[in-house]
Design a protein around this motif. Structure first.
Motif, mmCIF file in Angstrom:
data_model
loop_
_atom_site.group_PDB
_atom_site.id
_atom_site.type_symbol
_atom_site.label_atom_id
_atom_site.label_comp_id
_atom_site.label_asym_id
_atom_site.label_seq_id
_atom_site.Cartn_x
_atom_site.Cartn_y
_atom_site.Cartn_z
ATOM 1 N N ILE A 17 0.839 -1.205 0.000
ATOM 2 C CA ILE A 17 0.000 0.000 0.000
ATOM 3 C C ILE A 17 0.870 1.250 0.000
ATOM 4 N N TRP A 18 1.875 1.273 0.872
ATOM 5 C CA TRP A 18 2.788 2.421 0.899
ATOM 6 C C TRP A 18 3.520 2.572 -0.433
ATOM 7 N N GLY A 19 3.971 1.447 -0.973
ATOM 8 C CA GLY A 19 4.746 1.497 -2.210
ATOM 9 C C GLY A 19 3.952 1.962 -3.410
ATOM 10 N N LEU A 20 2.650 1.676 -3.426
ATOM 11 C CA LEU A 20 1.797 2.085 -4.547
ATOM 12 C C LEU A 20 1.098 3.418 -4.290
ATOM 13 N N SER A 21 1.316 3.999 -3.114
ATOM 14 C CA SER A 21 0.660 5.273 -2.792
ATOM 15 C C SER A 21 1.004 6.411 -3.759
ATOM 16 N N PRO A 22 2.185 6.402 -4.446
ATOM 17 C CA PRO A 22 2.407 7.454 -5.446
ATOM 18 C C PRO A 22 1.323 7.505 -6.519
ATOM 19 N N LEU A 23 0.761 6.350 -6.865
ATOM 20 C CA LEU A 23 -0.321 6.335 -7.855
ATOM 21 C C LEU A 23 -1.525 7.119 -7.341
ATOM 22 N N SER A 82 4.162 15.531 9.549
ATOM 23 C CA SER A 82 3.444 16.377 8.594
ATOM 24 C C SER A 82 4.397 16.934 7.536
ATOM 25 N N THR A 83 5.613 17.276 7.948
ATOM 26 C CA THR A 83 6.625 17.726 6.985
ATOM 27 C C THR A 83 6.947 16.610 5.999
ATOM 28 N N ASN A 84 7.092 15.396 6.517
ATOM 29 C CA ASN A 84 7.369 14.244 5.670
ATOM 30 C C ASN A 84 6.229 14.005 4.680
ATOM 31 N N TRP A 85 5.008 14.034 5.185
ATOM 32 C CA TRP A 85 3.843 13.826 4.316
ATOM 33 C C TRP A 85 3.761 14.893 3.225
ATOM 34 N N PHE A 86 3.983 16.155 3.599
ATOM 35 C CA PHE A 86 3.860 17.240 2.620
ATOM 36 C C PHE A 86 4.861 17.082 1.483
ATOM 37 N N PHE A 87 6.132 16.867 1.831
ATOM 38 C CA PHE A 87 7.141 16.791 0.779
ATOM 39 C C PHE A 87 6.994 15.522 -0.058
ATOM 40 N N PHE A 88 6.462 14.455 0.546
ATOM 41 C CA PHE A 88 6.194 13.262 -0.251
ATOM 42 C C PHE A 88 5.085 13.556 -1.268
ATOM 43 N N ILE A 89 3.979 14.145 -0.821
ATOM 44 C CA ILE A 89 2.877 14.479 -1.729
ATOM 45 C C ILE A 89 3.367 15.432 -2.818
ATOM 46 N N TRP A 90 4.088 16.471 -2.405
ATOM 47 C CA TRP A 90 4.588 17.460 -3.371
ATOM 48 C C TRP A 90 5.520 16.833 -4.394
ATOM 49 N N LEU A 252 9.655 1.899 -8.872
ATOM 50 C CA LEU A 252 9.077 1.363 -10.109
ATOM 51 C C LEU A 252 7.941 2.251 -10.620
ATOM 52 N N CYS A 253 7.140 2.775 -9.701
ATOM 53 C CA CYS A 253 6.087 3.717 -10.098
ATOM 54 C C CYS A 253 6.699 4.934 -10.789
ATOM 55 N N ALA A 254 7.777 5.457 -10.206
ATOM 56 C CA ALA A 254 8.409 6.668 -10.733
ATOM 57 C C ALA A 254 8.990 6.448 -12.122
ATOM 58 N N VAL A 255 9.720 5.353 -12.295
ATOM 59 C CA VAL A 255 10.466 5.131 -13.536
ATOM 60 C C VAL A 255 9.609 4.463 -14.613
ATOM 61 N N VAL A 256 8.873 3.430 -14.220
ATOM 62 C CA VAL A 256 8.124 2.639 -15.213
ATOM 63 C C VAL A 256 6.785 3.286 -15.561
ATOM 64 N N ILE A 257 6.047 3.744 -14.549
ATOM 65 C CA ILE A 257 4.698 4.259 -14.799
ATOM 66 C C ILE A 257 4.706 5.754 -15.096
ATOM 67 N N PHE A 258 5.422 6.538 -14.267
ATOM 68 C CA PHE A 258 5.448 7.993 -14.470
ATOM 69 C C PHE A 258 6.455 8.415 -15.531
ATOM 70 N N GLY A 259 7.386 7.522 -15.871
ATOM 71 C CA GLY A 259 8.367 7.831 -16.904
ATOM 72 C C GLY A 259 9.353 8.913 -16.518
ATOM 73 N N GLU A 260 9.712 8.993 -15.241
ATOM 74 C CA GLU A 260 10.682 10.001 -14.810
ATOM 75 C C GLU A 260 12.083 9.641 -15.307
#
Length: 316
Positions: A17-23, A82-90, A252-260
């Protein structure tokens, strides 16, 4: 299913769940990060409070704020998370999820270093080697890309300090996080009121976005509950190894799905980090195995000594 197997399933589910949360947070890219954070705080509070109410433990939450010295620690922990959450979301929303995943990769090594600097904990040679490799990885990115990977460092450091503060709270994970989001809730409510009375919040305007903002509470709470359930049933070293599923899926989300972008410099830096984690994890597993063997020998010696004492007392 044994308790150990249940623990593994729960731990893996939490890390997935944490790992796929970027989606999830990428789908909220049209919502400002501060607004997402405010909703995440409020809906997490409602979810956690509901769990405590069902368990009949709301009184424990009340006592947490008034036990000696807890309020200050809760406040600092709330600021860190909260700082961690904000910068992760951003970072997810602006296309820097790769750096975010790197932050959670190096977090265990930063936490070890924090323990050494602040608590004076001893580091083994393997741990020093792992920390040095992680530092070299950051230097590689800084020189190779001519940027400091500050997102990775902020995420790793805030989460490391958060873990340090949690050690000072004699509260369960659900109670402590509920206390933290409760502390943050006045700020979250104030910000949402400001948005909806002037600047224009999105909640209620779009059905899908509104549902996702509400879901940010369970998305935050459920993996923590699952992780807590699994961690109580597994060895600490096993927990440490399994939780690398989280940054791996984020990567994997960043590189494969988002194409960063992921070029040779990124590859070199991540190779150093993966090597550092392999060294650190191997050392942790060996230490855990040695501790368990020592405990078994000690227990066996107690049994033998008890039996010998009984045999001696039974003699005429």
């Amino acid at each position: 299913m044994t308790e150990t197997q249940k623990g593994v399933v729960a731990l893996v589910a939490a890390c997935v769940i944490w790992g796929l949360s970027p989606l999830f947070y990428k789908a909220l890219s049209d919502v400002a990060p501060l607004e997402v954070l405010a909703h995440r705080t409020m809906w997490s509070l409602l979810f956690f409070a509901g769990v405590l109410a069902v368990q009949g433990r709301l009184r424990v939450l009340w006592r947490a704020f008034f036990s000696g010295g807890s309020l200050g620690v809760i406040a600092l922990a709330a600021v860190m998370i909260s700082t961690n959450w904000f910068f992760f979301i951003w970072s997810i929303q602006v296309g820097r999820a790769t750096e975010a995943s790197m932050g959670y990769y190096i977090f265990p090594l930063v936490a070890v270093l924090i323990g050494r600097v602040i608590l004076g904990e001893h580091l083994s040679r393997a741990q020093w080697s792992a920390v040095a490799l992680a530092g070299f990885a950051v230097l590689t990115l800084t020189i190779g890309l001519q940027i400091v990977p500050w997102i990775s460092l902020v995420l790793a450091t805030t989460f490391g300090l958060y873990g340090l503060l949690k050690k000072r709270l004699e509260l369960g994970p659900v109670v402590s996080v509920t206390a933290e989001v409760l502390f943050l809730s006045p700020i979250a409510v104030g910000w949402l009121i400001y948005l909806h009375t002037g600047a224009g919040g999105v909640f209620g305007d779009d059905l899908v976005q509104t549902a996702m903002l509400i879901a940010s509470g369970p998305v935050t709470a459920m993996p923590l509950i699952l992780f807590s359930y699994g961690a109580r049933r597994l060895a600490l070293a096993t927990v440490g190894v399994v939780q690398y599923i989280n940054p791996t899926l984020q990567f994997l989300c960043a590189v494969v799905i988002f194409g960063e972008p992921f070029g040779p410099v990124h590859l070199s830096a991540f190779a150093l980090i993966w090597t550092a984690l392999a060294i650190y994890s191997t050392s942790a597993l060996r230490q855990d195995s040695a501790r368990r063997k020592a405990r078994m020998v000690s227990e066996a010696e107690v049994v033998v000594a008890t039996k010998s004492s009984r045999d001696a007392s039974a003699k005429p």
